[in-house]
Design a protein around this motif. Structure first.
Motif, PDB file in Angstrom:
ATOM      1  N   ARG A 283       1.006  -1.192   0.100  1.00 39.23           N
ATOM      2  CA  ARG A 283      -0.123   0.169  -0.021  1.00 39.23           C
ATOM      3  C   ARG A 283       1.112   1.262  -0.114  1.00 39.23           C
ATOM      4  O   ARG A 283       1.922   1.152   0.619  1.00 39.23           O
ATOM      5  CB  ARG A 283      -1.009  -0.008   1.260  1.00 39.23           C
ATOM      6  CG  ARG A 283      -1.760  -1.105   1.343  1.00 39.23           C
ATOM      7  CD  ARG A 283      -2.887  -0.904   2.380  1.00 39.23           C
ATOM      8  NE  ARG A 283      -2.297  -0.801   3.641  1.00 39.23           N
ATOM      9  CZ  ARG A 283      -2.951  -0.696   4.807  1.00 39.23           C
ATOM     10  NH1 ARG A 283      -4.252  -0.449   4.783  1.00 39.23           N
ATOM     11  NH2 ARG A 283      -2.085  -0.569   6.025  1.00 39.23           N
ATOM     12  N   VAL A 284       0.499   2.246  -0.857  1.00 39.01           N
ATOM     13  CA  VAL A 284       1.501   3.403  -0.877  1.00 39.01           C
ATOM     14  C   VAL A 284       0.567   4.654  -0.287  1.00 39.01           C
ATOM     15  O   VAL A 284      -0.506   5.028  -0.935  1.00 39.01           O
ATOM     16  CB  VAL A 284       1.850   3.433  -2.247  1.00 39.01           C
ATOM     17  CG1 VAL A 284       2.541   4.887  -2.378  1.00 39.01           C
ATOM     18  CG2 VAL A 284       2.580   2.619  -2.827  1.00 39.01           C
ATOM     19  N   TRP A 285       1.138   5.348   0.839  1.00 39.66           N
ATOM     20  CA  TRP A 285       0.390   6.473   1.407  1.00 39.66           C
ATOM     21  C   TRP A 285       1.379   7.796   1.182  1.00 39.66           C
ATOM     22  O   TRP A 285       2.604   7.664   1.016  1.00 39.66           O
ATOM     23  CB  TRP A 285       0.557   6.256   2.716  1.00 39.66           C
ATOM     24  CG  TRP A 285      -0.364   5.129   3.378  1.00 39.66           C
ATOM     25  CD1 TRP A 285       0.420   3.766   3.166  1.00 39.66           C
ATOM     26  CD2 TRP A 285      -1.582   4.859   3.395  1.00 39.66           C
ATOM     27  NE1 TRP A 285      -0.629   3.014   3.595  1.00 39.66           N
ATOM     28  CE2 TRP A 285      -1.761   3.513   3.904  1.00 39.66           C
ATOM     29  CE3 TRP A 285      -2.690   5.633   3.839  1.00 39.66           C
ATOM     30  CZ2 TRP A 285      -2.913   2.958   4.323  1.00 39.66           C
ATOM     31  CZ3 TRP A 285      -3.658   5.145   4.219  1.00 39.66           C
ATOM     32  CH2 TRP A 285      -3.991   3.679   4.490  1.00 39.66           C
ATOM     33  N   ALA A 286       0.755   8.943   1.134  1.00 41.89           N
ATOM     34  CA  ALA A 286       1.554  10.172   1.015  1.00 41.89           C
ATOM     35  C   ALA A 286       0.840  11.364   1.758  1.00 41.89           C
ATOM     36  O   ALA A 286      -0.336  11.235   2.108  1.00 41.89           O
ATOM     37  CB  ALA A 286       1.350  10.530  -0.409  1.00 41.89           C
ATOM     38  N   ALA A 287       1.691  12.124   1.984  1.00 37.31           N
ATOM     39  CA  ALA A 287       1.147  13.368   3.108  1.00 37.31           C
ATOM     40  C   ALA A 287       2.161  14.451   2.848  1.00 37.31           C
ATOM     41  O   ALA A 287       3.313  14.313   2.642  1.00 37.31           O
ATOM     42  CB  ALA A 287       1.089  12.894   4.412  1.00 37.31           C
TER      43      ALA A 287
ATOM     44  N   LEU B  84      -3.947   9.236   0.683  1.00 30.24           N
ATOM     45  CA  LEU B  84      -3.473  10.363   1.428  1.00 30.24           C
ATOM     46  C   LEU B  84      -3.806  10.233   2.715  1.00 30.24           C
ATOM     47  O   LEU B  84      -4.771   9.678   3.431  1.00 30.24           O
ATOM     48  CB  LEU B  84      -4.355  11.601   1.274  1.00 30.24           C
ATOM     49  CG  LEU B  84      -4.029  12.100  -0.154  1.00 30.24           C
ATOM     50  CD1 LEU B  84      -5.018  13.386  -0.627  1.00 30.24           C
ATOM     51  CD2 LEU B  84      -2.723  12.313  -0.665  1.00 30.24           C
ATOM     52  N   LEU B  85      -2.866  10.624   3.767  1.00 29.12           N
ATOM     53  CA  LEU B  85      -2.965  10.642   5.253  1.00 29.12           C
ATOM     54  C   LEU B  85      -3.406  11.946   5.741  1.00 29.12           C
ATOM     55  O   LEU B  85      -3.126  12.962   5.028  1.00 29.12           O
ATOM     56  CB  LEU B  85      -1.396  10.184   5.566  1.00 29.12           C
ATOM     57  CG  LEU B  85      -0.942   8.796   5.542  1.00 29.12           C
ATOM     58  CD1 LEU B  85       0.587   8.799   5.787  1.00 29.12           C
ATOM     59  CD2 LEU B  85      -1.595   7.859   6.523  1.00 29.12           C
ATOM     60  N   PRO B  86      -4.077  11.872   6.915  1.00 33.23           N
ATOM     61  CA  PRO B  86      -4.405  13.202   7.433  1.00 33.23           C
ATOM     62  C   PRO B  86      -3.425  13.962   7.752  1.00 33.23           C
ATOM     63  O   PRO B  86      -2.208  13.421   8.252  1.00 33.23           O
ATOM     64  CB  PRO B  86      -5.216  12.502   8.646  1.00 33.23           C
ATOM     65  CG  PRO B  86      -4.725  11.316   9.007  1.00 33.23           C
ATOM     66  CD  PRO B  86      -4.418  10.543   7.621  1.00 33.23           C
TER      67      PRO B  86
ATOM     68  N   PRO C 287      -5.783   4.267   8.442  1.00 32.29           N
ATOM     69  CA  PRO C 287      -6.295   5.828   9.047  1.00 32.29           C
ATOM     70  C   PRO C 287      -7.167   6.529   8.327  1.00 32.29           C
ATOM     71  O   PRO C 287      -7.481   6.440   6.995  1.00 32.29           O
ATOM     72  CB  PRO C 287      -5.021   6.262   9.168  1.00 32.29           C
ATOM     73  CG  PRO C 287      -4.285   5.995   7.930  1.00 32.29           C
ATOM     74  CD  PRO C 287      -4.483   4.498   7.906  1.00 32.29           C
ATOM     75  N   SER C 288      -8.284   7.293   8.936  1.00 28.68           N
ATOM     76  CA  SER C 288      -9.194   8.146   8.239  1.00 28.68           C
ATOM     77  C   SER C 288      -8.476   9.146   7.037  1.00 28.68           C
ATOM     78  O   SER C 288      -7.536   9.515   7.730  1.00 28.68           O
ATOM     79  CB  SER C 288      -9.911   8.868   9.108  1.00 28.68           C
ATOM     80  OG  SER C 288     -10.822   7.965   9.899  1.00 28.68           O
ATOM     81  N   PRO C 289      -8.910   8.979   5.936  1.00 26.86           N
ATOM     82  CA  PRO C 289      -8.258   9.931   4.841  1.00 26.86           C
ATOM     83  C   PRO C 289      -8.508  11.405   5.343  1.00 26.86           C
ATOM     84  O   PRO C 289      -9.511  11.784   6.022  1.00 26.86           O
ATOM     85  CB  PRO C 289      -8.954   9.719   3.658  1.00 26.86           C
ATOM     86  CG  PRO C 289     -10.317   8.963   4.131  1.00 26.86           C
ATOM     87  CD  PRO C 289     -10.136   7.964   5.295  1.00 26.86           C
ATOM     88  N   PRO C 290      -7.951  12.419   4.629  1.00 29.84           N
ATOM     89  CA  PRO C 290      -8.205  13.597   5.153  1.00 29.84           C
ATOM     90  C   PRO C 290      -9.302  14.102   4.438  1.00 29.84           C
ATOM     91  O   PRO C 290      -9.954  13.585   3.640  1.00 29.84           O
ATOM     92  CB  PRO C 290      -7.129  14.449   4.413  1.00 29.84           C
ATOM     93  CG  PRO C 290      -6.586  13.457   3.484  1.00 29.84           C
ATOM     94  CD  PRO C 290      -6.751  12.176   3.994  1.00 29.84           C
ATOM     95  N   THR C 291     -10.302  15.234   5.094  1.00 28.33           N
ATOM     96  CA  THR C 291     -11.450  15.827   4.510  1.00 28.33           C
ATOM     97  C   THR C 291     -11.078  16.546   3.048  1.00 28.33           C
ATOM     98  O   THR C 291     -10.044  16.547   2.886  1.00 28.33           O
ATOM     99  CB  THR C 291     -11.924  16.785   5.292  1.00 28.33           C
ATOM    100  OG1 THR C 291     -11.030  17.792   5.505  1.00 28.33           O
ATOM    101  CG2 THR C 291     -12.429  16.096   6.830  1.00 28.33           C
ATOM    102  N   SER C 292     -12.129  16.523   2.348  1.00 28.86           N
ATOM    103  CA  SER C 292     -11.819  17.168   0.943  1.00 28.86           C
ATOM    104  C   SER C 292     -11.355  18.368   0.856  1.00 28.86           C
ATOM    105  O   SER C 292     -10.589  18.834   0.267  1.00 28.86           O
ATOM    106  CB  SER C 292     -13.112  17.106   0.093  1.00 28.86           C
ATOM    107  OG  SER C 292     -13.804  17.593   0.809  1.00 28.86           O
TER     108      SER C 292
END
Length: 361
Positions: free
Chosen positions: A268-272, A305-307, A337-342
């Motif tokens: 899984r690939v995440w970014a922030a 996307l991470l929060p 984790p919950s994704p960031p809001t739009s």
């Protein structure tokens, strides 16, 4: 005065030459553990908490591998890959721990332990379902990892051999490993703007992570590699042969790939990127070896996307108590984790002006 234009012209020619014929430094070997170096490093950072020095090489600017917790037995392992200007002498900052990678590692370990204590065993089941997908991608890196296996296996006996019984006796579900096993760029210059040092570091990172798996005993639910800034470039280049369950790209100048699919990884690939991170102003272009390409937080790249709540700035991804750190801890524990809001995501992609002067990537 007639020739005052020669210097910038020469610089442009040099950059063009690098773009056309990129340099390829030698791949660094496993980080050796010099006893004197390890003792000095352990004494330097021990006041902030026990550590395991798995590797310490004082030559040149110095390389180091430091573990919080025991990576040979922990159910969750995070490998933190820092970027520009980080070397043996710049792992920590006793006065401002949040500005240096060892402080980030401590914050992440504490956040993961708190999350596990609140909801033990609450992983979302993805670790088991990924086993078949990642087995094939690990096969060709495991053989090359033998040299690094000994570094990982030092974790249990190193602490006892130096009398650090506190570290040796800890019962850890999570281990965070700070890996400075490659030569990082110095300053915001040609090395930071090109991929040569990242290409050299990527195979070393693959070998190290495969070595961690080879030396591990008991269940390993999730192994996460987190690249920050230029370290995210190293991580992205290594992704195709990285024996990781999750890959995180933080404050990245670019992934040197057009999309997650182009990384050729089953992880899984995440970014922030924080709203105040100056890296947002780095052009996401790639001309020959200049520039690092697509922004990992862009929709076109396709990362999760991470929060980023509670954070700001290029060094602000590990703020204790922040939503960003809680999200990272969740990934390390194999959770989603919950994704960031739009609204937050829009704010990030708008690249708000950074606060304060830029720091090195």
């Amino acid at each position: 005065m007639t020739f005052r234009w020669l210097y910038p012209f020469a610089m442009l020619c040099a950059l063009f030459a690098l773009a056309v014929r990129p340099a390829n430094p030698a791949v660094p070997g496993p980080v050796e553990r010099d006893a004197g170096c390890a003792a000095a490093l352990s004494a330097r950072v021990r006041a902030e908490g026990p550590v395991r020095v798995l590797g310490c090489d004082p030559r040149g600017r110095g390389l180091a591998v430091v573990a919080l917790g025991d990576p040979t037995t922990a159910r969750h392992i995070a490998v933190l890959v820092p970027g520009t200007d980080i070397d043996l002498g710049h792992l920590d900052d006793p006065t401002e721990p949040r500005l240096r990678p060892l402080g980030w590692a401590r914050a992440l370990e504490a956040a993961a332990e708190r999350a596990e204590a609140i909801a033990p065993g609450a992983a979302n089941g993805t670790a088991a379902s990924r086993a078949d997908d990642t087995a094939a991608s690990r096969a060709d890196t495991t053989a090359a990892s033998r040299a690094d296996t000994t570094a990982a296996s030092r974790a249990s006996d190193t602490a006892a051999s130096r009398g650090d019984t506190t570290a040796a006796s800890r019962a850890d579900d999570t281990a965070v490993v700070l890996w400075v096993g490659y030569t990082t760029p110095q300053g915001v210059g040609v090395d930071a703007a090109t991929g040569s040092l990242a290409r050299a570091g990527a195979p070393a990172l693959q070998r190290f992570v495969a070595g961690l798996r080879a030396a591990h005993h008991g269940p390993l639910d999730d192994l996460t590699v987190i690249g920050h800034s230029y370290g995210s470039v190293v991580t992205a280049i290594a992704a195709h042969g990285l024996a990781a369950d999750d890959i995180v790209l933080l404050g990245s100048p670019g992934a040197r790939a057009h999309s997650v699919a182009a990384l050729h990884t089953s992880a899984r690939v995440w970014a922030a990127r924080t709203a105040g991170d100056w890296i947002a102003h780095v052009p996401h272009l790639e001309i020959g070896d200049l520039g690092h390409g697509t922004d990992p937080v862009s929709p076109a790249f396709g990362a999760r996307l991470l929060p980023i709540g509670g954070t700001s700035g290029h060094d602000g991804y590990f703020v204790p108590g922040s939503a960003a750190l809680a999200g990272l801890a969740g990934v390390v524990l194999g959770r989603s984790p919950s994704p960031p809001t739009s609204a937050t995501a829009t704010h990030v992609l708008a690249a708000a002006a950074p606060a304060g002067p830029p720091r090195s990537p």
